[in-house]
Design a protein around this motif. Structure first.
Motif, mmCIF file in Angstrom:
data_model
loop_
_atom_site.group_PDB
_atom_site.id
_atom_site.type_symbol
_atom_site.label_atom_id
_atom_site.label_comp_id
_atom_site.label_asym_id
_atom_site.label_seq_id
_atom_site.Cartn_x
_atom_site.Cartn_y
_atom_site.Cartn_z
ATOM 1 N N SER A 49 13.498 8.908 85.881
ATOM 2 C CA SER A 49 12.678 8.206 84.891
ATOM 3 C C SER A 49 13.359 8.075 83.534
ATOM 4 O O SER A 49 13.117 7.113 82.800
ATOM 5 C CB SER A 49 11.331 8.915 84.731
ATOM 6 O OG SER A 49 11.520 10.243 84.278
ATOM 7 N N ALA A 50 14.222 9.034 83.197
ATOM 8 C CA ALA A 50 14.875 8.984 81.891
ATOM 9 C C ALA A 50 15.836 7.803 81.757
ATOM 10 O O ALA A 50 16.266 7.470 80.656
ATOM 11 C CB ALA A 50 15.619 10.283 81.630
ATOM 12 N N SER A 51 16.173 7.158 82.864
ATOM 13 C CA SER A 51 17.100 6.019 82.833
ATOM 14 C C SER A 51 16.402 4.692 82.549
ATOM 15 O O SER A 51 17.067 3.650 82.512
ATOM 16 C CB SER A 51 17.832 5.913 84.175
ATOM 17 O OG SER A 51 18.604 7.061 84.428
ATOM 18 N N LEU A 52 15.100 4.715 82.352
ATOM 19 C CA LEU A 52 14.345 3.468 82.269
ATOM 20 C C LEU A 52 14.843 2.543 81.160
ATOM 21 O O LEU A 52 14.886 1.324 81.331
ATOM 22 C CB LEU A 52 12.859 3.777 82.051
ATOM 23 C CG LEU A 52 11.912 2.576 81.991
ATOM 24 C CD1 LEU A 52 11.974 1.775 83.291
ATOM 25 C CD2 LEU A 52 10.483 3.035 81.730
ATOM 26 N N PHE A 53 15.231 3.107 80.016
ATOM 27 C CA PHE A 53 15.631 2.269 78.878
ATOM 28 C C PHE A 53 17.145 2.297 78.636
ATOM 29 O O PHE A 53 17.600 2.200 77.507
ATOM 30 C CB PHE A 53 14.875 2.706 77.622
ATOM 31 C CG PHE A 53 13.384 2.482 77.735
ATOM 32 C CD1 PHE A 53 12.867 1.197 77.831
ATOM 33 C CD2 PHE A 53 12.518 3.558 77.778
ATOM 34 C CE1 PHE A 53 11.507 0.996 77.956
ATOM 35 C CE2 PHE A 53 11.151 3.361 77.899
ATOM 36 C CZ PHE A 53 10.641 2.069 77.995
ATOM 37 N N ALA B 191 21.269 11.334 75.130
ATOM 38 C CA ALA B 191 19.891 10.871 75.254
ATOM 39 C C ALA B 191 19.302 11.228 76.613
ATOM 40 O O ALA B 191 18.125 11.618 76.716
ATOM 41 C CB ALA B 191 19.822 9.359 75.022
ATOM 42 N N PHE B 192 20.129 11.080 77.647
ATOM 43 C CA PHE B 192 19.636 11.392 78.991
ATOM 44 C C PHE B 192 19.285 12.866 79.111
ATOM 45 O O PHE B 192 18.276 13.233 79.714
ATOM 46 C CB PHE B 192 20.697 11.015 80.031
ATOM 47 C CG PHE B 192 20.196 11.073 81.452
ATOM 48 C CD1 PHE B 192 19.443 10.043 81.982
ATOM 49 C CD2 PHE B 192 20.472 12.172 82.259
ATOM 50 C CE1 PHE B 192 18.973 10.095 83.281
ATOM 51 C CE2 PHE B 192 20.000 12.236 83.563
ATOM 52 C CZ PHE B 192 19.260 11.189 84.074
ATOM 53 N N ALA B 193 20.114 13.730 78.510
ATOM 54 C CA ALA B 193 19.839 15.161 78.549
ATOM 55 C C ALA B 193 18.537 15.501 77.835
ATOM 56 O O ALA B 193 17.784 16.385 78.262
ATOM 57 C CB ALA B 193 21.005 15.927 77.916
ATOM 58 N N ALA B 194 18.261 14.772 76.740
ATOM 59 C CA ALA B 194 17.031 15.025 75.976
ATOM 60 C C ALA B 194 15.789 14.529 76.711
ATOM 61 O O ALA B 194 14.713 15.117 76.598
ATOM 62 C CB ALA B 194 17.135 14.355 74.611
ATOM 63 N N ALA B 195 15.943 13.424 77.459
ATOM 64 C CA ALA B 195 14.778 12.797 78.085
ATOM 65 C C ALA B 195 14.517 13.280 79.503
ATOM 66 O O ALA B 195 13.408 13.140 80.013
ATOM 67 C CB ALA B 195 14.966 11.274 78.106
ATOM 68 N N SER B 196 15.527 13.827 80.151
ATOM 69 C CA SER B 196 15.379 14.218 81.548
ATOM 70 C C SER B 196 14.509 15.459 81.690
ATOM 71 O O SER B 196 14.600 16.384 80.884
ATOM 72 C CB SER B 196 16.748 14.491 82.178
ATOM 73 O OG SER B 196 17.546 13.342 82.194
ATOM 74 N N PRO B 197 13.686 15.495 82.731
ATOM 75 C CA PRO B 197 12.900 16.710 82.986
ATOM 76 C C PRO B 197 13.820 17.834 83.434
ATOM 77 O O PRO B 197 14.677 17.646 84.294
ATOM 78 C CB PRO B 197 11.951 16.281 84.117
ATOM 79 C CG PRO B 197 12.649 15.139 84.792
ATOM 80 C CD PRO B 197 13.428 14.435 83.726
ATOM 81 N N ARG B 198 13.663 18.983 82.822
ATOM 82 C CA ARG B 198 14.518 20.118 83.165
ATOM 83 C C ARG B 198 13.830 20.981 84.212
ATOM 84 O O ARG B 198 12.718 21.443 84.010
ATOM 85 C CB ARG B 198 14.824 20.947 81.910
ATOM 86 C CG ARG B 198 15.708 20.231 80.905
ATOM 87 C CD ARG B 198 15.906 21.089 79.657
ATOM 88 N NE ARG B 198 16.816 20.467 78.709
ATOM 89 C CZ ARG B 198 16.455 19.540 77.820
ATOM 90 N NH1 ARG B 198 15.185 19.143 77.784
ATOM 91 N NH2 ARG B 198 17.336 19.017 76.991
#
Length: 338
Positions: free
Chosen positions: A21-25, A65-72
């Motif tokens: 989902s973090a790749s959406l934008f 950005a991906f690291a910040a937005a991705s679910p951990r």
């Protein structure tokens, strides 16, 4: 679905949608995707439309950005600890290498469970914590389950599949020989892997494409049939805590524990196919490697890409262990299978 689903694979799985989902934008310059110019967000029943201003990003900016937005994913440890009224069994890994750090911890966990089996069975509650488990060897969970419920109870209730076929190749045989080496000091597993190596090795020598793994428990089943229906001394309410990434040997553990009598809680799991027991194979170029399944289940009770939906859903932070313990303590005992 339009921006990510076509390239993500297994888009029907909630776990897959969460993972990407973090790749959406992010503009990956896919010629088959038309980037949207507006986006509607809905919060608390209120909608708000935003214009999207796409801009070039460096690789470093994308990674940050991906690291910040991705679910951990929270990865629990490996061990046994007491909680109020019971026990919490952490199984964050099923590393197949018994000599690795996690393999040594899993061996110690099995020994702890065996030594404390009477107290665990008599407890009010037992939680099998699979958070962050990425699979490995299903032997660990099966042996721990047998230590608590009894081998006869597990063998009678767990209906894995109608049969297992292994691809008979020298490389697959070498992988099973390595399993044999790793578990040589485990009396419960040494004989199993000795028979595996003998059978698969003979199939490779004959040039067979597949080798059907025999049921090594036939004699045990005959003895159990004469003894009557199996019983178990397990009296604790038992829960299996899962997250969205649980697949492969992690799902095998869920199958075994729920068949024994546990109830799934937490998040909906991921899923897998009937092609299992993956090994790594380097490509001739040396620049890449592939992951190859060595065996296939025939007629497995759980189907291809079939998730497990928890009876009780946890909507909080999966890393909040204290919160999870408090939540488990107030779950309705009547909802639990014994």
């Amino acid at each position: 679905a339009e921006l990510l689903g076509q390239g993500a694979g297994r888009w029907s799985l909630r776990s897959r949608r969460v993972a990407v989902s973090a790749s959406l934008f992010v503009d990956y310059h896919d010629p088959y995707v038309t980037l949207p110019q507006t986006c509607v967000f809905e919060t608390d029943g209120q909608q708000r439309t935003w214009s999207l201003a796409w801009a070039p990003l460096t690789d470093e900016e994308v990674d940050e950005a991906f690291a910040a937005a991705s679910p951990r994913r929270h990865v629990t440890g490996v061990g046994l600890r007491a909680i109020d009224g019971g026990y919490w069994i952490e199984m964050g890994s099923f590393d197949p290498d018994a000599s690795s750090e996690q393999g040594i911890q899993l061996t110690a966990l099995h020994e702890q469970v065996v030594a404390s089996a009477d107290a665990i069975r008599a407890a009010d509650v037992v939680v099998f914590d699979l958070r962050g488990n990425n699979g490995g060897s299903s032997t660990w969970s099966t042996e721990i389950a047998k230590a608590l419920w009894g081998a006869a109870w597990i063998d009678d209730r767990v209906k894995g599949s109608e049969g297992v076929d292994w691809r008979a190749s020298p490389a697959n045989l070498a992988a099973v020989v390595e399993y044999q080496r790793m578990f040589a000091d485990n009396p419960d597993l040494a004989d199993y892997f000795d028979r595996m190596v003998t059978g698969l090795g003979a199939a490779v020598e004959r040039g067979d494409a597949l080798w059907r793994q025999p049921d090594f428990s036939d004699g045990d089943e005959a003895a159990a049939a004469q003894a009557g229906p199996p019983t178990t001394a397990m009296r604790a309410r038992t829960w299996v805590l899962t997250d969205y990434g649980c697949a492969s040997a992690c799902l095998d553990a869920v199958d075994v524990l729920t068949a024994a009598g546990a109830t799934v809680i937490g998040q909906e799991t991921s899923a897998d196919t009937v092609y299992m027991e993956v090994r790594r194979q380097a490509l001739p170029s040396g620049r890449a490697q592939t992951h190859l399944p060595m065996k296939v289940y025939r007629g497995r009770a759980r189907g291809n890409n079939e998730t497990v939906v928890p009876a009780h859903v946890w909507t909080g932070d999966m890393s909040d262990t204290a919160g999870l313990e408090a939540w488990v303590a107030q779950l309705d005992p009547a909802a639990t299978s014994r």
